[in-house]
Design a protein around this motif. Structure first.
Motif, short mmCIF file in Angstrom:
data_model
loop_
_atom_site.label_atom_id
_atom_site.label_comp_id
_atom_site.label_asym_id
_atom_site.label_seq_id
_atom_site.Cartn_x
_atom_site.Cartn_y
_atom_site.Cartn_z
N ASP A 37 0.84 -1.21 0.00
CA ASP A 37 0.00 0.00 0.00
C ASP A 37 0.87 1.25 0.00
N LEU A 38 1.96 1.22 0.76
CA LEU A 38 2.84 2.38 0.81
C LEU A 38 3.50 2.61 -0.55
N PHE A 39 3.93 1.52 -1.20
CA PHE A 39 4.50 1.65 -2.54
C PHE A 39 3.47 2.24 -3.50
N VAL A 40 2.26 1.71 -3.43
CA VAL A 40 1.20 2.18 -4.33
C VAL A 40 0.90 3.65 -4.08
N TYR A 41 0.88 4.05 -2.81
CA TYR A 41 0.55 5.43 -2.45
C TYR A 41 1.54 6.41 -3.08
N PHE A 42 2.83 6.13 -2.91
CA PHE A 42 3.84 7.07 -3.43
C PHE A 42 3.98 6.97 -4.95
N THR A 43 3.81 5.76 -5.49
CA THR A 43 3.92 5.61 -6.94
C THR A 43 2.75 6.26 -7.66
N SER A 44 1.56 6.19 -7.06
CA SER A 44 0.39 6.79 -7.71
C SER A 44 0.59 8.29 -7.93
N ALA A 45 1.29 8.94 -7.00
CA ALA A 45 1.56 10.38 -7.17
C ALA A 45 2.57 10.61 -8.28
N LYS A 46 3.62 9.78 -8.33
CA LYS A 46 4.67 9.95 -9.34
C LYS A 46 4.16 9.59 -10.73
N SER A 47 3.44 8.47 -10.84
CA SER A 47 3.04 7.99 -12.16
C SER A 47 1.99 8.87 -12.82
N ARG A 48 1.23 9.62 -12.02
CA ARG A 48 0.18 10.49 -12.58
C ARG A 48 0.68 11.89 -12.91
N GLN A 49 1.98 12.12 -12.81
CA GLN A 49 2.53 13.39 -13.25
C GLN A 49 2.50 13.46 -14.78
N GLY A 50 2.35 14.65 -15.30
CA GLY A 50 2.30 14.83 -16.74
C GLY A 50 3.67 14.67 -17.38
N PRO A 51 3.73 14.72 -18.71
CA PRO A 51 5.01 14.61 -19.42
C PRO A 51 5.96 15.73 -19.05
N ASP A 52 7.24 15.44 -19.08
CA ASP A 52 8.26 16.47 -18.89
C ASP A 52 9.38 16.23 -19.90
N HIS A 53 10.47 17.00 -19.77
CA HIS A 53 11.55 16.92 -20.76
C HIS A 53 12.15 15.52 -20.84
N ASN A 54 12.32 14.88 -19.70
CA ASN A 54 12.95 13.55 -19.67
C ASN A 54 11.96 12.41 -19.88
N HIS A 55 10.68 12.68 -19.73
CA HIS A 55 9.65 11.64 -19.88
C HIS A 55 8.52 12.19 -20.75
N PRO A 56 8.76 12.30 -22.06
CA PRO A 56 7.77 12.92 -22.95
C PRO A 56 6.46 12.14 -23.04
N TYR A 57 6.46 10.85 -22.69
CA TYR A 57 5.23 10.06 -22.70
C TYR A 57 4.57 10.01 -21.32
N GLY A 58 5.07 10.80 -20.38
CA GLY A 58 4.53 10.77 -19.03
C GLY A 58 5.28 9.78 -18.15
N HIS A 59 4.71 9.50 -16.97
CA HIS A 59 5.40 8.70 -15.96
C HIS A 59 4.65 7.42 -15.61
N LEU A 60 3.74 6.99 -16.46
CA LEU A 60 2.91 5.83 -16.14
C LEU A 60 3.72 4.54 -15.99
N ARG A 61 4.86 4.46 -16.65
CA ARG A 61 5.67 3.24 -16.54
C ARG A 61 6.23 3.06 -15.13
#
Length: 390
Positions: A55-79
């Motif tokens: 649950d703790l992993f999911v909690y912190f990853t859900s915030a990171k993975s739902r960030q929009g695209p940026d310079h280093n991750h043009p397809y977003g952070h869903l991976r």
């Protein structure tokens, strides 16, 4: 609020609810298992606490993975979500192996069937089943494989508690080895879930295509548009339950650039509206001169297409400027329309009738223009279009 922020908020809320109950149930079962000397109940308690870790992993990853695209991750952070799910699967396998080891190395204990142990098991079954449905519904709502996997993790806790309950029944009937058997069953359930999680998400990390039925439905959606013909060369990849799609479509051969762009946007909008799991569509426009419907995906090739053997716009306009130099006062060279069709080049020359010399005959001027461009051997045919400014 953006869609990604809404999904992040839902994932965090659901995960916190699950984490609270995982902590409560884990402690309750460990205490009850200790006093009952039940390896199965202790194993089940550890399983619940492992849920808390995930649950703790999911909690912190859900915030990171739902960030929009940026310079280093043009397809977003869903991976990040996909990678975390693989990691969770590895953690669960370690937990399963630990449970089996503890069960086989502590067979000297004499488990007892106690009322508080039974109460802990029944409470777990009820609560974890409720959490399963709550988390799974939220995962389906935001199309998150990680949340859905965490929901099944909760369901596995409920199922393992049923196995522990069966072990308690065996103890009550005078078969203490039923407790060891039940703990091994718990470990097997955890391991099976973990292997499924790892396998599915590793397939996503290597860009395995989504369900063929989904691709078929997407193609049918594109084909439902009358202006679009023969969708082909369809490619798709998954990212944490979201689909990123590439598609070629055929449009009328004389469509303008802006019309082709319009049709591409129409296809992308229609697909995303009909299939919410598709979050991005890249459409390549082909003309309808060669429609191939025998395959949705062709093998990649490095062979130069015949059309690319023809000159590009800059070279053609430079040639026209020289060939039509005696007509430059009324021929608008930059507005020339190029049609690359049937492996040949056709031109539409734009001229302004108001700018021609007085008493000039437009038919004769047209013939003269067409005669002058005959020296450009790569031009298959040409048309002169006269426009009136006044």
């Amino acid at each position: 609020m953006s869609t990604l922020n809404q999904e992040k908020k839902i994932a965090k809320r659901v995960t916190l609810v699950g984490a609270f109950w995982d902590a409560v149930l884990g402690l309750v079962k460990i205490v009850a298992g200790h006093f009952s000397q039940s390896q199965a109940l202790l194993a089940d308690g550890i399983h619940s606490l492992s849920d808390l870790i995930t649950d703790l992993f999911v909690y912190f990853t859900s915030a990171k993975s739902r960030q929009g695209p940026d310079h280093n991750h043009p397809y977003g952070h869903l991976r990040f979500e996909t990678l975390t799910t693989v990691f969770l699967g590895l953690v669960l396998i370690i937990v399963a192996l630990g449970i089996v080891y503890d069960s086989l190395s502590n067979q000297s204990l004499k488990p007892q069937s106690t009322w508080y142990g039974l109460a802990a098991i029944l409470l777990t079954i009820i609560v974890k089943e409720a959490i399963f449905h709550y988390t799974k519904k939220a995962g389906e709502q935001i199309n998150s494989k990680m949340l859905i996997a965490n929901a099944w993790h909760s369901r596995s806790d409920a199922l393992s508690s049923i196995a522990v309950l069966a072990g308690f029944v065996g103890i009550y009937l005078g078969y203490p080895q039923a407790d060891v058997l039940a703990s091994i069953i718990v470990a097997a359930l955890i391991a099976k879930l973990a292997i499924s999680m790892i396998w599915e998400n590793l397939a996503e990390l290597v860009d395995t295509a989504p369900d063929p039925e989904l691709i078929k439905r997407i193609v049918e959606t594109a084909q439902s548009l009358k202006e679009v013909m023969a969708p082909h060369d369809v490619r798709a990849r998954s990212m944490a339950g979201k689909v990123y799609l590439d598609m070629h479509i055929h449009v009328p051969k004389n469509a303008t650039v802006s019309e082709g762009h319009y049709l591409g946007d129409l296809v992308a909008y229609t697909i995303k509206k009909a299939h919410p799991e598709v979050v991005d569509v890249l459409v390549h426009i082909d003309t309808n001169e060669k429609i191939q419907t025998d395959s949705l995906l062709r093998e990649p090739t490095t062979e130069k297409p015949p059309l690319l053997k023809l000159p590009a716009r800059n070279q053609i306009l430079a040639d026209l400027k020289f060939l039509l130099r005696q007509h430059e006062s009324y021929v608008d060279i930059p507005d020339t329309r190029l049609h690359y069709l049937h492996n040949h080049l056709s031109l539409e020359i734009i001229a302004t009738s108001d700018l021609v010399p007085e008493q000039a005959d437009l038919k004769q001027l047209t013939a003269s223009i067409l005669q002058d461009i005959e020296n450009a051997k790569y031009i298959k045919n040409a048309t002169v279009l006269w426009r009136i400014k006044s």
